[in-house]
Design a protein around this motif. Sequence first.
Motif, PDB file in Angstrom:
ATOM      1  N   PRO A  74     -20.054  79.024 -21.689  1.00  0.00           N
ATOM      2  CA  PRO A  74     -18.906  78.683 -20.848  1.00  0.00           C
ATOM      3  C   PRO A  74     -19.331  78.491 -19.392  1.00  0.00           C
ATOM      4  N   GLY A  75     -18.959  77.355 -18.821  1.00  0.00           N
ATOM      5  CA  GLY A  75     -19.351  77.033 -17.455  1.00  0.00           C
ATOM      6  C   GLY A  75     -20.336  75.881 -17.376  1.00  0.00           C
ATOM      7  N   GLN A  76     -20.921  75.491 -18.511  1.00  0.00           N
ATOM      8  CA  GLN A  76     -21.888  74.397 -18.498  1.00  0.00           C
ATOM      9  C   GLN A  76     -21.184  73.042 -18.426  1.00  0.00           C
ATOM     10  N   PHE A  77     -21.976  71.989 -18.200  1.00  0.00           N
ATOM     11  CA  PHE A  77     -21.414  70.657 -18.037  1.00  0.00           C
ATOM     12  C   PHE A  77     -22.052  69.666 -18.998  1.00  0.00           C
ATOM     13  N   LEU A  78     -21.407  68.530 -19.113  1.00  0.00           N
ATOM     14  CA  LEU A  78     -21.849  67.416 -19.948  1.00  0.00           C
ATOM     15  C   LEU A  78     -22.055  66.214 -19.036  1.00  0.00           C
ATOM     16  N   THR A  79     -23.072  65.398 -19.309  1.00  0.00           N
ATOM     17  CA  THR A  79     -23.281  64.170 -18.550  1.00  0.00           C
ATOM     18  C   THR A  79     -22.914  62.976 -19.411  1.00  0.00           C
ATOM     19  N   THR A  94     -17.764  69.222 -16.028  1.00  0.00           N
ATOM     20  CA  THR A  94     -17.850  70.540 -16.647  1.00  0.00           C
ATOM     21  C   THR A  94     -16.976  70.583 -17.901  1.00  0.00           C
ATOM     22  N   ILE A  95     -17.394  71.377 -18.837  1.00  0.00           N
ATOM     23  CA  ILE A  95     -16.674  71.525 -20.099  1.00  0.00           C
ATOM     24  C   ILE A  95     -15.524  72.508 -19.881  1.00  0.00           C
ATOM     25  N   ALA A  96     -14.319  72.086 -20.206  1.00  0.00           N
ATOM     26  CA  ALA A  96     -13.153  72.939 -20.003  1.00  0.00           C
ATOM     27  C   ALA A  96     -12.827  73.775 -21.235  1.00  0.00           C
ATOM     28  N   SER A  97     -13.281  73.341 -22.395  1.00  0.00           N
ATOM     29  CA  SER A  97     -12.974  74.054 -23.636  1.00  0.00           C
ATOM     30  C   SER A  97     -13.908  75.245 -23.812  1.00  0.00           C
ATOM     31  N   ALA A  98     -13.660  76.012 -24.861  1.00  0.00           N
ATOM     32  CA  ALA A  98     -14.437  77.231 -25.118  1.00  0.00           C
ATOM     33  C   ALA A  98     -15.357  77.036 -26.314  1.00  0.00           C
ATOM     34  N   PRO A  99     -16.554  77.632 -26.276  1.00  0.00           N
ATOM     35  CA  PRO A  99     -17.474  77.513 -27.414  1.00  0.00           C
ATOM     36  C   PRO A  99     -16.981  78.253 -28.649  1.00  0.00           C
ATOM     37  N   THR A 100     -15.948  79.051 -28.498  1.00  0.00           N
ATOM     38  CA  THR A 100     -15.343  79.724 -29.644  1.00  0.00           C
ATOM     39  C   THR A 100     -14.601  78.755 -30.549  1.00  0.00           C
ATOM     40  N   ARG A 101     -14.378  77.518 -30.061  1.00  0.00           N
ATOM     41  CA  ARG A 101     -13.753  76.455 -30.868  1.00  0.00           C
ATOM     42  C   ARG A 101     -14.734  75.282 -30.899  1.00  0.00           C
ATOM     43  N   PRO A 102     -15.801  75.411 -31.687  1.00  0.00           N
ATOM     44  CA  PRO A 102     -16.971  74.541 -31.544  1.00  0.00           C
ATOM     45  C   PRO A 102     -16.865  73.155 -32.160  1.00  0.00           C
ATOM     46  N   PHE A 173     -13.048  84.389 -23.281  1.00  0.00           N
ATOM     47  CA  PHE A 173     -12.676  85.810 -23.337  1.00  0.00           C
ATOM     48  C   PHE A 173     -11.344  85.987 -24.083  1.00  0.00           C
ATOM     49  N   HIS A 174     -10.415  85.067 -23.879  1.00  0.00           N
ATOM     50  CA  HIS A 174      -9.129  85.160 -24.547  1.00  0.00           C
ATOM     51  C   HIS A 174      -9.292  85.023 -26.057  1.00  0.00           C
TER      52      HIS A 174
END
Length: 401
Positions: A74-79, A94-102, A173-174
Amino acid sequence: MSAHTTDASTLPQNSSSPRSASPEPAAARLAGALPAWNPELDDTLVVRAVREETPDVKTFVLAPEKPCLFQFTPGQFLTLDLDIDGESVNRCYTIASAPTRPHTLAITVKRVPGGPVSNFLHEHVRVGSILRAVGPMGDFSCFTQGTSSPLPRYLFLSGGSGITPLMSMARTFHDLAEPRDIVFVHAARSPVDIVFRGELELMARNQPQSFRFAPVCEADSPREPWYGLRGRLTPGLLNHIAPDYLQREIFVCGPAPFMAAVREMLKGAGYDMARHHEESFDFGELARAEPEVAADVVSAEALAAVQGAVAPSATTYTIEFARQKRSIECRSDMFVLDAARRAGVRLPSSCSRGLCGTCKSKLISGTVDMKHGGGIRQREIDAGMALLCCSRPTSDLVVDR
């Protein structure tokens, strides 16, 4: 402005090409162990949804063409690698979604007046469009930075579209239902400009003991008076929102002036700046055209820095920018981008660390010593591309810029 993108509906329905955007059945995307998305093997992503967050902010939900999973912090970006008016343009989000929903990945983009990329995305990209991307990259994250305490207290400070990396952290975290004490402060122009307002308010209701959301607006919206916290962020307002902010780990993202103001405010309050973390380059600025720098107004000192005396261990090479019909000199111990800027040559750039890919350029001839941070694919290097921000010349160069 004319623009070029690929729409899934224009592809042959019977095509066996891996670029077919026909969605796989949902069951296939959920069943079994799926591989991780690898942009080195397939850098195409399909737009699955477009959501309007505010009048000038949209979220684009992306998915791989073939079932696989996104893995990121969380906090990383995509180009994104976009074709706009026949020109390849790289831009970081930056990626707004969460890695918990991959299964999907989301970027949230604010339309900037005159911004070629943000306007292209808002006006031309729709469900079914295909985008090329590389990443994820970056190290701005409360999951990798900060205190070693097992249960740290966080203060997230965001301004405008800088909310996205902090939103990814909060969403994670949520989803994990982990007990993290988070105060999330977001600065916006007016109530209608509060990005993710409904979701953040829902998070606060779901986690009343551990998550507080405090939006701060400068003015009312035309149809909605604002009765909440008003004005700009000040030490007094921050102390009202989070009286214990000096003891919290602080993460900041927003426009450069916003981050600079927060930095000075915290220093003035005696905050331990080792616990202050901010996005190292401003994603909002990537949507704006870099101001033209005229060669005839470059200072003598700047030119001397490029063309001055060469140290015994360094060699001076000629760098020709073919499209601009400009030539400069660059020492072998200097990055090409630095030499170009000092000589008044306009080039797109952002991170200056080989991460974002914004300065990616084709070398028509010549060689460089490049030490990048992941912002370029190996196949692009093999095709003669280079990141000018982290490339030192090892010969005379001709650059397609």
